[in-house]
Scaffold this active site. Sequence first.
Site, PDB file in Angstrom:
ATOM      1  N   CYS A 112      -4.997  -4.458  -1.840  1.00  0.00           N
ATOM      2  CA  CYS A 112      -6.520  -4.928  -1.725  1.00  0.00           C
ATOM      3  C   CYS A 112      -7.881  -4.751  -1.693  1.00  0.00           C
ATOM      4  CB  CYS A 112      -5.551  -6.643  -1.245  1.00  0.00           C
ATOM      5  SG  CYS A 112      -4.189  -6.315  -1.343  1.00  0.00           S
ATOM      6  N   HIS A 251     -11.253 -10.963  -0.213  1.00  0.00           N
ATOM      7  CA  HIS A 251      -9.546 -11.052  -0.694  1.00  0.00           C
ATOM      8  C   HIS A 251      -8.776 -12.304  -0.548  1.00  0.00           C
ATOM      9  CE1 HIS A 251      -6.030  -9.536  -2.245  1.00  0.00           C
ATOM     10  NE2 HIS A 251      -5.790  -9.570  -1.082  1.00  0.00           N
ATOM     11  N   ASN A 282      -2.133 -13.749  -5.409  1.00  0.00           N
ATOM     12  CA  ASN A 282      -2.939 -12.413  -4.113  1.00  0.00           C
ATOM     13  C   ASN A 282      -2.649 -11.345  -5.436  1.00  0.00           C
ATOM     14  OD1 ASN A 282      -3.253 -10.539  -2.731  1.00  0.00           O
ATOM     15  ND2 ASN A 282      -2.556 -10.740  -1.263  1.00  0.00           N
TER      16      ASN A 282
HETATM   17  N1  ACO Z   1      10.102 -21.034   0.845  1.00  0.00           N
HETATM   18  C1  ACO Z   1      10.321 -21.154   2.426  1.00  0.00           C
HETATM   19  N2  ACO Z   1      11.003 -21.333   3.052  1.00  0.00           N
HETATM   20  C2  ACO Z   1      10.115 -19.559   3.915  1.00  0.00           C
HETATM   21  C3  ACO Z   1       9.180 -19.052   2.592  1.00  0.00           C
HETATM   22  C4  ACO Z   1       9.425 -19.529   0.801  1.00  0.00           C
HETATM   23  N3  ACO Z   1       8.461 -18.797   0.125  1.00  0.00           N
HETATM   24  N4  ACO Z   1       9.404 -17.597   2.772  1.00  0.00           N
HETATM   25  C5  ACO Z   1       9.661 -17.235   4.279  1.00  0.00           C
HETATM   26  N5  ACO Z   1      10.108 -18.591   4.032  1.00  0.00           N
HETATM   27  C6  ACO Z   1      10.813 -19.046   5.615  1.00  0.00           C
HETATM   28  C7  ACO Z   1      10.933 -17.745   6.882  1.00  0.00           C
HETATM   29  O1  ACO Z   1      12.408 -17.291   6.389  1.00  0.00           O
HETATM   30  C8  ACO Z   1      10.916 -18.470   7.790  1.00  0.00           C
HETATM   31  O2  ACO Z   1      12.345 -18.713   8.610  1.00  0.00           O
HETATM   32  P1  ACO Z   1      12.546 -19.204   9.782  1.00  0.00           P
HETATM   33  O3  ACO Z   1      11.904 -19.843  10.892  1.00  0.00           O
HETATM   34  O4  ACO Z   1      13.722 -19.941   9.503  1.00  0.00           O
HETATM   35  O5  ACO Z   1      13.406 -18.090  10.094  1.00  0.00           O
HETATM   36  C9  ACO Z   1       9.925 -19.280   7.930  1.00  0.00           C
HETATM   37  O6  ACO Z   1       9.887 -19.273   6.753  1.00  0.00           O
HETATM   38  C10 ACO Z   1       8.537 -18.320   8.543  1.00  0.00           C
HETATM   39  O7  ACO Z   1       8.271 -17.512   8.381  1.00  0.00           O
HETATM   40  P2  ACO Z   1       6.989 -16.509   8.118  1.00  0.00           P
HETATM   41  O8  ACO Z   1       7.617 -15.399   7.453  1.00  0.00           O
HETATM   42  O9  ACO Z   1       6.762 -16.345   9.819  1.00  0.00           O
HETATM   43  O10 ACO Z   1       6.174 -17.520   7.737  1.00  0.00           O
HETATM   44  P3  ACO Z   1       4.543 -17.301   8.185  1.00  0.00           P
HETATM   45  O11 ACO Z   1       3.966 -18.671   8.419  1.00  0.00           O
HETATM   46  O12 ACO Z   1       3.716 -15.667   8.558  1.00  0.00           O
HETATM   47  O13 ACO Z   1       4.046 -16.816   6.520  1.00  0.00           O
HETATM   48  C11 ACO Z   1       3.143 -15.485   5.091  1.00  0.00           C
HETATM   49  C12 ACO Z   1       4.689 -15.763   5.441  1.00  0.00           C
HETATM   50  C13 ACO Z   1       2.739 -16.211   3.812  1.00  0.00           C
HETATM   51  C14 ACO Z   1       3.527 -14.682   4.276  1.00  0.00           C
HETATM   52  C15 ACO Z   1       2.030 -15.348   5.441  1.00  0.00           C
HETATM   53  O14 ACO Z   1       2.477 -14.379   6.542  1.00  0.00           O
HETATM   54  C16 ACO Z   1       1.217 -14.430   4.881  1.00  0.00           C
HETATM   55  O15 ACO Z   1       0.077 -14.025   4.398  1.00  0.00           O
HETATM   56  N6  ACO Z   1       1.073 -12.796   5.426  1.00  0.00           N
HETATM   57  C17 ACO Z   1      -0.011 -12.095   4.807  1.00  0.00           C
HETATM   58  C18 ACO Z   1       0.196 -11.161   3.984  1.00  0.00           C
HETATM   59  C19 ACO Z   1      -1.500 -10.321   3.521  1.00  0.00           C
HETATM   60  O16 ACO Z   1      -2.309 -10.731   4.302  1.00  0.00           O
HETATM   61  N7  ACO Z   1      -0.346  -9.621   2.864  1.00  0.00           N
HETATM   62  C20 ACO Z   1      -1.636  -8.783   2.452  1.00  0.00           C
HETATM   63  C21 ACO Z   1      -2.548  -8.238   1.224  1.00  0.00           C
HETATM   64  S1  ACO Z   1      -0.989  -7.549  -0.226  1.00  0.00           S
HETATM   65  C22 ACO Z   1      -1.702  -6.538  -0.644  1.00  0.00           C
HETATM   66  O17 ACO Z   1      -2.213  -5.870  -0.257  1.00  0.00           O
HETATM   67  C23 ACO Z   1      -0.469  -6.011  -1.694  1.00  0.00           C
END
Ligand code: ACO
Length: 326
Positions: A112, A251, A282
């Site tokens: 990214c 980003h 993203n």
């Molecule tokens: N729909 C419904 N529920 C979901 C989904 C979905 N699509 N995805 C995950 N869940 C559930 C999980 O299973 C979990 O359930 P549980 O509590 O029963 O175990 C719950 O939602 C919470 O999951 P988390 O992973 O803790 O959710 P979070 O609030 O952290 O959001 C996300 C997830 C959106 C991925 C966030 O963590 C994020 O944006 N992280 C950073 C990503 C990023 O910046 N990546 C780097 C750049 S990408 C690159 O370089 C190519």
Amino acid sequence: MRTGILGVGKYLPESVLTNADLERMVDTTDEWITTRTGIKERRIAAQTEATSDMAVKAARMALDRAGLSPSDIDLIIVATITPDMFFPSTACVVQDKLGAHGTPAFDIAVACSGYIYGLAIADQFIKGGLYRNALVIAAEKLSSVTDWEDRSTCVLFGDGAGAAVLGPVEEGGILGVNLGADGSKGELLQLPAGGSRMPASIKTVENKLHTIKMEGNVLFKHAVKMMSDAAKGVTEPLGLKADDIDIIIPHQANVRILNAVAKKMGVDPDEKVYLNISKYGNMSAASSAVALTEAVEEGRISKGTKVLMDAFGGGLTWGALVIEWS
Ligand code: ACO
């Protein structure tokens, strides 16, 4: 003499994948995706469309807007983690398609943060006097490395490309750059197979090791800290305070990350942080490239505007850059 951006371009594939479409593919809801990420829809490239095809379209738009032709370009850099193939580089494919034969061309794989790394590299070549004009393209076909059965990642990513033509300017230009990486945290975001460590095999395909693996919530915390520190690392040495920055082009990984970064920086996200994540998701390196292009198109950036670009991604890597628009 400084390096300025002479023209910007973008390309987004036609096909739109909405949250409602994803509700039919995996166990998710529009409500979860919108509140957790800010994403409503994303673009998906056609099967026949490779990263270089998108890159060339964005590059042509940037060249047109800069009033230059491919023969005016002395350097081509493509930031991508989804190249057409291992080699030749996507930059070489793009160079051929543009007809810029003889021009040096190479890829950078910085996830990214790739667009900011690309701009920073081009800046050095131009300021150093070796080259006059450079083309920096960020292009990704993340749909080709997405596990469409993994709801924790497939809702996040999209395809697209953005480009910039850089050249010497007498006023404004790139004022400062801050790049960094922390390889010890690489396993938080990776595509494990297909390289020399784990060559492609029936087993790697069966185990879906050719798709993005991500520890989202751990990354989230690193993203907030690294993006805030990266911004500080470029603004402080320039003596710039948050008030001196007119617009932040980040980003576009997650709207909650960006709100947290804005809070740490003491800026009002609604006023200063440019967002288009709801339309595109993203797109890795292409996200900040397309965001910069759209901010210019919408008139949010014009001569004299001080722009802070700020990114974080796989590697882990980060990069921030301040440019005063010329
Ligand atoms: N729909 C419904 N529920 C979901 C989904 C979905 N699509 N995805 C995950 N869940 C559930 C999980 O299973 C979990 O359930 P549980 O509590 O029963 O175990 C719950 O939602 C919470 O999951 P988390 O992973 O803790 O959710 P979070 O609030 O952290 O959001 C996300 C997830 C959106 C991925 C966030 O963590 C994020 O944006 N992280 C950073 C990503 C990023 O910046 N990546 C780097 C750049 S990408 C690159 O370089 C190519």
